[in-house]
Design a protein around this motif. Structure first.
Motif, mmCIF file in Angstrom:
data_model
loop_
_atom_site.group_PDB
_atom_site.id
_atom_site.type_symbol
_atom_site.label_atom_id
_atom_site.label_comp_id
_atom_site.label_asym_id
_atom_site.label_seq_id
_atom_site.Cartn_x
_atom_site.Cartn_y
_atom_site.Cartn_z
ATOM 1 N N UNK A 1 -10.590 1.224 -11.629
ATOM 2 C CA UNK A 1 -11.565 2.232 -12.054
ATOM 3 C C UNK A 1 -10.881 3.578 -12.298
ATOM 4 N N UNK A 2 -9.876 3.910 -11.505
ATOM 5 C CA UNK A 2 -9.170 5.181 -11.725
ATOM 6 C C UNK A 2 -8.544 5.223 -13.114
ATOM 7 N N UNK B 1 -10.753 7.154 -2.411
ATOM 8 C CA UNK B 1 -10.510 6.333 -3.599
ATOM 9 C C UNK B 1 -9.828 7.094 -4.726
ATOM 10 N N UNK B 2 -10.142 8.388 -4.879
ATOM 11 C CA UNK B 2 -9.632 9.096 -6.058
ATOM 12 C C UNK B 2 -8.756 10.305 -5.759
ATOM 13 N N UNK B 3 -8.432 10.545 -4.482
ATOM 14 C CA UNK B 3 -7.292 11.426 -4.198
ATOM 15 C C UNK B 3 -6.134 10.529 -3.789
ATOM 16 N N UNK C 1 0.246 11.570 -10.228
ATOM 17 C CA UNK C 1 0.457 12.756 -9.407
ATOM 18 C C UNK C 1 -0.915 13.257 -8.998
ATOM 19 N N UNK C 2 -1.169 13.256 -7.698
ATOM 20 C CA UNK C 2 -2.497 13.623 -7.222
ATOM 21 C C UNK C 2 -2.417 14.944 -6.461
ATOM 22 N N UNK C 3 -3.374 15.803 -6.723
ATOM 23 C CA UNK C 3 -3.370 17.145 -6.145
ATOM 24 C C UNK C 3 -4.337 17.214 -4.974
ATOM 25 N N UNK C 4 -3.830 17.739 -3.875
ATOM 26 C CA UNK C 4 -4.622 17.899 -2.661
ATOM 27 C C UNK C 4 -4.867 19.384 -2.462
ATOM 28 N N UNK C 5 -6.111 19.773 -2.342
ATOM 29 C CA UNK C 5 -6.427 21.203 -2.208
ATOM 30 C C UNK C 5 -7.097 21.446 -0.868
ATOM 31 N N UNK C 6 -6.504 22.345 -0.088
ATOM 32 C CA UNK C 6 -6.994 22.582 1.263
ATOM 33 C C UNK C 6 -8.238 23.468 1.292
ATOM 34 N N UNK C 7 -8.388 24.300 0.285
ATOM 35 C CA UNK C 7 -9.387 25.367 0.368
ATOM 36 C C UNK C 7 -10.744 25.017 -0.207
#
Ligand code: WT7
Length: 640
Positions: A276-277, A302-304, A314-320
């Motif tokens: 699906x991604x 599923x999508x991070x 390349x997956x982006x992780x955002x803390x804020x």
């Protein structure tokens, strides 16, 4: 990637094939994966128990497919980009090789701390790379992860830890979200008072605020890593897992009782998240994918993590949060990392719309190629704003309908392939067989009809059980309509056969894309000393989608009403978490009930929505006068 759908004709062909020959279809998709042992049978199922097995007999490890198999081809490509809460703090990135090494290292930490295959591990962490590392380390060594969103209360965590019998908890001293600091370890300390199954906690340093550390129970993440380093950082070979071994538990609310632990298993889930991604977002190698969800929800799982990593993206992780330091933060992030795919929630879009265009103007959003929306119906105004001001009119928008229980996207456009219509999730993905039924479970055929949304055939990412209570799984999803999976959603199928999700038809609220059971909120309100009983309903809210409206019967009417409201809200926050705080509390002397004592929520919902005249049939009410009183005292909710 061999299964990428590039045209509407290809979509139609794939769809037809997936219905005519589901085993052939999914078998081909799954053959892209790295298997230790091939499956014996693609699918075995019945919806009566229910019992669903995908790729039975197959052996694999999910992290081998998300990490190891990428090393040869893209070991030096960035796997995870991390943007901290504070834009002044330095970002971090991990190549596939680095992530592989970190995951291997932390799998050793887990083993050193007594975790074995099949054990349950609770993760209560901020959105930092170590959360991703810990999740994957569990998967690598065969432990079952249960990630709990950082906004839940000690009581909620304790309930989840006990239900799953977790033996280890991974947390941090504290986390940052916008201008707030969240005292994660202290919340865990409160939770653990009620959790005898937990033998160890591992505490990451993030905020470096003072925390208590208990000898024999609590260990610092960094110290545990050092121990593995002194062992010479040996590789941690991925544990060979059965296709149907559980991968994780994720708790979600229903219309009754406490949240239930939705269980997903390894192979089917990963195949589905990956398929699906790449298809829904039309993922092209090299693209940067930014999903703004928290890993504490299924969207983040599923999508991070799993979908993008299985695809080598390349997956982006955002803390804020999107509104801190100001309402331009998401666009800042898109510009900084040249994000290509942006996947977010309607509530975020509506909230940012409200701050005005000055936060968008001047930001370079030209890298964006595809936009996605998830969590609740997206209203047309938000859709058009997203399209025009963020996508520059050139990015397809995918409105993706799915659930914690479905594991991955179910009804959605395929970016650039499916003609879109604002407000519509459009068409089922290959492998997904939706139908609409009436109250009696009779299928409503044809177009231009509405009904309750069900699924008649299994898909690889579907829920397998609710942890520790299979009967609950059956009753919740498979018993309402025999031989069908019932989603709990109402749905319209228009003249073109396009699906539009109209919202929950059960007693479940969707507040800012978060699922909350009305019964859970009522139970929390009823904890308050002066409360006799309460009834909670949703009402339309301009930003949150739905707001929480509580009708409360109290003793001690002489107390200050506003103070009591705040006390009740504090009680709910303590019991569940701030996400369940009622937006409106109306004190009433009684609730509208039928002669058999059932609360008539339909009437309460109408009143909360601001409907004052047409309340429908009230003749079955025990005491119709109570409706008049409630209506007279209604708190104005129009416009949120
Ligand atoms: C419920 C599932 C799936 C990840 C986020 C929420 C609603 C979800 C849409 C959409 C209309 C949607 C449904 C569903 N929902 N996506 N695109 N359009 N409604 O996961 O907490 O399991 O909630 O969210 O009501 O049943 P969840």
């Amino acid at each position: 990637m061999t299964h990428l759908i590039r045209s509407f004709e290809e979509y139609q062909a794939a769809y037809r094939r997936s219905v005519a020959d589901p085993e052939g279809f999914w078998g081909e998709v799954a053959s892209d994966f790295q298997w230790r042992r091939p499956w014996d049978r693609v699918l075995e199922w019945n919806f009566t128990e229910p019992a669903v097995k995908w790729f039975a007999g197959g052996k694999l490890n999910v992290t081998e497919n998300c990490l190891d198999r990428h090393l040869a081809e893209r070991g030096d490509q960035t796997a995870i980009l991390w943007e901290p809460n504070d834009p002044e703090e330095h970002y971090r990135k991990f190549t596939y090789r680095e992530l592989h090494a970190k995951v291997s290292q932390f799998a050793h930490v887990l083993r050193n701390n007594g975790v074995r295959k099949g054990d349950r591990v609770c993760l209560y962490l901020p959105m930092v790379p170590e959360l991703a590392i810990a999740v994957l380390a569990c998967a690598r060594m065969g432990a079952i992860h249960s990630v709990v969103f950082g906004g839940f209360s000690a009581q909620s965590i304790a309930d989840r830890i006990r239900d799953a019998g977790c033996s280890l908890v991974i947390t941090a001293d504290g986390g940052f979200r916008g201008s707030k600091e969240i005292p994660l370890k202290s919340v865990i300390d409160d939770a653990l008072v009620q959790c005898p199954s937990v033998r160890k906690t591992i505490v990451l340093t993030r905020s470096r605020s003072p925390v208590s550390m208990i000898k024999g129970r609590d260990a610092w993440w960094e110290d545990e890593i050092k121990k593995v380093e002194t062992m010479g950082n040996p590789d941690f070979p991925a544990e060979e897992m059965d296709a149907e071994d559980p991968l994780f538990i994720l708790y979600t609310s229903g219309s009754t009782g406490k949240p239930k632990g939705v269980v997903h298993t390894g192979a089917g889930y990963l195949v589905y998240a990956h398929y699906t991604f790449v298809n829904v977002f039309g993922y092209q190698p090299g693209e940067v994918h930014f999903c703004t969800a928290d890993i504490g929800w299924i969207t983040g799982h599923s999508y991070i993590l799993y979908g993008p990593l299985a695809a080598g993206a390349t997956t982006l992780l955002f803390e804020g949060v999107p509104t801190w330091p100001d309402a331009g933060r998401l666009w800042e992030v898109v510009q900084k990392y040249r994000v290509n795919i942006l996947y977010t929630a309607p509530t975020a879009i509506r909230s940012l719309m409200g701050f005005g265009l000055e936060y968008v103007q001047g930001k370079d959003l030209s890298s964006l190629t595809k936009l996605g929306s998830v969590g609740e119906p997206i209203n047309e105004e938000a859709w058009h704003w997203f399209d025009e001001h963020i996508g520059g009119g050139r990015c397809p928008i995918v409105d993706t309908w799915w659930q914690t229980e479905t594991g991955g996207i179910m009804i959605s456009p395929i970016a650039g392939v499916t003609p879109t219509k604002p407000g519509y999730a459009t068409l089922p993905l290959p492998g997904v067989q939706p139908l609409l039924v009436d109250e009696n479970g009779r299928e409503i055929e044809g177009n231009g009809v509405s009904g309750n949304l069900c699924l008649r055939f299994p898909w690889p990412g579907m829920i397998r059980t609710t942890y520790g209570d299979h009967e609950r799984c059956r009753l919740n999803y498979f018993a309402t309509y025999p031989n069908l999976y019932f989603t709990g959603d109402g749905c319209l199928r228009d003249q073109d056969g396009y699906y539009r999700i109209t919202g929950r038809v059960d007693d479940v609220l969707n507040v800012s894309g978060h699922r909350i059971g009305t019964a859970e909120v009522e139970n929390a309100i009823n904890l308050y000393t002066d409360v006799v009983e309460s009834a909670v309903v949703g009402y339309p809210h301009g930003v949150k989608g739905q707001g929480i409206y509580a009708y409360v019967v109290c003793i001690n009417h002489q107390r200050d009403e506003d103070l009591t409201r705040r006390d009740i809200a504090a009680t709910v926050t303590r019991a569940i978490g701030a996400i369940a705080r009622p937006d409106k509390i109306q004190f009433v002397t009684g609730l509208p009930k039928t002669r058999s004592g059932k609360i008539m929520r339909r009437i309460l919902r109408k009143i909360a929505e601001g409907e004052t005249t047409d309340l429908g049939d009230t003749s079955t009410l025990l005491d119709p006068a109570v409706v008049e009183e409630i209506r007279a005292g209604v708190l104005v909710t129009k416009g949120g």
